[in-house]
Design a protein around this motif. Structure first.
Motif, mmCIF file in Angstrom:
data_model
loop_
_atom_site.group_PDB
_atom_site.id
_atom_site.type_symbol
_atom_site.label_atom_id
_atom_site.label_comp_id
_atom_site.label_asym_id
_atom_site.label_seq_id
_atom_site.Cartn_x
_atom_site.Cartn_y
_atom_site.Cartn_z
ATOM 1 N N ASN A 169 33.701 -14.084 -9.546
ATOM 2 C CA ASN A 169 34.061 -13.562 -8.222
ATOM 3 C C ASN A 169 33.191 -14.160 -7.121
ATOM 4 O O ASN A 169 33.681 -14.472 -6.044
ATOM 5 C CB ASN A 169 33.916 -12.036 -8.190
ATOM 6 C CG ASN A 169 35.140 -11.336 -8.751
ATOM 7 O OD1 ASN A 169 36.146 -11.979 -9.040
ATOM 8 N ND2 ASN A 169 35.052 -10.036 -8.909
ATOM 9 N N LYS A 172 34.728 -17.389 -6.440
ATOM 10 C CA LYS A 172 36.053 -17.281 -5.810
ATOM 11 C C LYS A 172 35.948 -16.850 -4.347
ATOM 12 O O LYS A 172 36.699 -17.306 -3.503
ATOM 13 C CB LYS A 172 36.914 -16.246 -6.571
ATOM 14 C CG LYS A 172 37.335 -16.691 -7.951
ATOM 15 C CD LYS A 172 38.449 -15.816 -8.521
ATOM 16 C CE LYS A 172 38.050 -14.376 -8.704
ATOM 17 N NZ LYS A 172 39.034 -13.574 -9.459
ATOM 18 N N TYR A 173 35.049 -15.913 -4.070
ATOM 19 C CA TYR A 173 34.940 -15.371 -2.716
ATOM 20 C C TYR A 173 33.694 -15.882 -2.002
ATOM 21 O O TYR A 173 33.270 -15.312 -1.003
ATOM 22 C CB TYR A 173 34.986 -13.838 -2.762
ATOM 23 C CG TYR A 173 36.213 -13.354 -3.513
ATOM 24 C CD1 TYR A 173 37.480 -13.507 -2.954
ATOM 25 C CD2 TYR A 173 36.119 -12.828 -4.796
ATOM 26 C CE1 TYR A 173 38.616 -13.130 -3.648
ATOM 27 C CE2 TYR A 173 37.252 -12.431 -5.499
ATOM 28 C CZ TYR A 173 38.497 -12.592 -4.924
ATOM 29 O OH TYR A 173 39.629 -12.220 -5.615
ATOM 30 N N ASP A 197 25.928 -13.077 -3.600
ATOM 31 C CA ASP A 197 26.488 -14.309 -3.026
ATOM 32 C C ASP A 197 26.355 -14.271 -1.508
ATOM 33 O O ASP A 197 26.070 -13.222 -0.933
ATOM 34 C CB ASP A 197 27.964 -14.480 -3.438
ATOM 35 C CG ASP A 197 28.870 -13.388 -2.903
ATOM 36 O OD1 ASP A 197 28.920 -13.195 -1.667
ATOM 37 O OD2 ASP A 197 29.544 -12.713 -3.719
ATOM 38 N N SER A 222 43.217 -13.540 -3.230
ATOM 39 C CA SER A 222 42.986 -13.232 -4.639
ATOM 40 C C SER A 222 43.984 -13.976 -5.529
ATOM 41 O O SER A 222 43.615 -14.572 -6.536
ATOM 42 C CB SER A 222 43.103 -11.718 -4.862
ATOM 43 O OG SER A 222 43.352 -11.441 -6.218
ATOM 44 N N SER A 228 43.731 -11.327 -11.061
ATOM 45 C CA SER A 228 44.675 -10.296 -11.480
ATOM 46 C C SER A 228 44.435 -8.989 -10.730
ATOM 47 O O SER A 228 45.242 -8.074 -10.806
ATOM 48 C CB SER A 228 44.524 -10.038 -12.973
ATOM 49 O OG SER A 228 43.268 -9.427 -13.225
ATOM 50 N N GLY A 229 43.303 -8.895 -10.032
ATOM 51 C CA GLY A 229 42.962 -7.630 -9.378
ATOM 52 C C GLY A 229 42.434 -6.601 -10.360
ATOM 53 O O GLY A 229 42.285 -5.428 -10.032
ATOM 54 N N LEU A 232 37.184 -6.286 -11.639
ATOM 55 C CA LEU A 232 36.114 -5.320 -11.349
ATOM 56 C C LEU A 232 36.362 -3.978 -12.029
ATOM 57 O O LEU A 232 35.422 -3.266 -12.371
ATOM 58 C CB LEU A 232 35.968 -5.114 -9.838
ATOM 59 C CG LEU A 232 35.280 -6.255 -9.090
ATOM 60 C CD1 LEU A 232 35.187 -5.940 -7.604
ATOM 61 C CD2 LEU A 232 33.877 -6.506 -9.655
#
Ligand code: ADP
Length: 265
Positions: A169, A172-173, A197, A222, A228-229, A232
């Motif tokens: 994550n 990704k973010y 991050d 996303s 896939s959400g 987390l």
């Protein structure tokens, strides 16, 4: 007043009344619980079909265009095939994550607790995610000086999944050219592990919900990342199965820090 000829003990009537009321209350509770469970299942199934439809429609669209003779341009056709393949990958991720959630929510998770070095495990995950990090020019590193002892007692494979999801994550973010820092902090009985991050961050009103299944701050971002959400939500289940805690703090535009605890070995 007593009915003539019948000798009824009022105490017994009160007792019976109490029993009946208690029984009715239990029935009502059972019914409420069943209704809540049915609502939950209904919503879950609805969410799942919604999530599966998006990639399926996309794949359907690209494949039918190609089957109908394509666009008379090999380059464009190739792009369509690649996009269809990418959505198949997404479908696969969603189905994998769903079966993980189903297993975790069944509540009969058997943890194989063992003592291991959490820093070593993190190094392995850094290696696994190195290509993804490099694509975005993100550096994965340790925050140093925080702890000397890295031995924890937990299920190594499940914790691998937790750290993989959190670090993935952060890529990704994260912003390209940024950094992900993993730190280990000694607490009394536990160790705190933080993944920080300096990416896009999470607005305050979303912060409470990011652990809910299928919750995304920005759906298109996303999905574009193949998410896939569910990541987390899987992480939270695993940490809770360890009877430990996880939290997040974040400032939009500055970055996010996810922290969870594990028992020290
Ligand atoms: P996804 O597959 O969408 O990444 P997750 O359950 O892992 O699903 O995360 C849920 C949402 O929380 C993401 O869609 C994203 O909006 C937000 N999020 C998670 N991690 C971060 C992060 N490190 N920085 C910013 N936003 C994040």
């Amino acid at each position: 007043e007593k009915a003539p000829g019948i000798d009824v003990d009022n105490n017994i009537i009160e007792e019976v009344e109490k029993e009946v009321n208690a029984w009715a209350a239990i029935q009502q509770q059972e019914l409420d619980r069943f209704r809540a469970w049915a609502d939950y299942r209904r919503k879950f199934v609805g969410d799942i079909s919604h999530e599966l439809k998006t990639p399926i429609f996309t794949i359907q669209g690209y494949l039918h265009t190609l089957l109908d003779g394509g666009l008379y341009d090999d380059k464009v056709n190739m792009t369509f095939l690649k996009k269809a393949a990418k959505n198949v990958d997404r479908l696969y991720t969603i189905v994998e994550d769903l079966s993980a959630i189903a297993r975790l929510e069944a509540g009969n998770l058997v943890l194989e607790m063992q003592a291991f070095d959490i820093k070593e495990l993190t190094e392995e995950i850094f290696e696994d995610l190195e290509i993804k990090a490099r694509e975005k020019e993100i550096i994965l590193e340790f925050k140093d000086g925080a702890s000397q002892n890295y031995k924890v007692l937990a299920d190594r494979e499940y914790i691998r999944q937790v750290l993989t999801n959190l670090i993935h994550n952060s890529i990704k973010y994260g912003n390209s050219g940024g950094k992900t820092k993993v730190g280990f902090y000694d607490m009394d009985k536990n160790m705190l592990i933080e993944v920080a991050d300096n990416g896009i961050g999470i607005p305050k009103n979303h912060l409470l919900h990011v652990f809910d299944r299928f919750y995304r701050v920005d759906k298109s971002r996303s999905r574009a990342q193949g998410g896939s959400g569910l990541g987390l939500s899987i992480v939270k289940h695993i940490i809770e199965a360890h009877k430990q805690t996880i939290n997040v703090r974040s400032t939009p535009g500055v970055g996010s820090t996810f922290g969870f605890t594990l028992e020290k070995a």
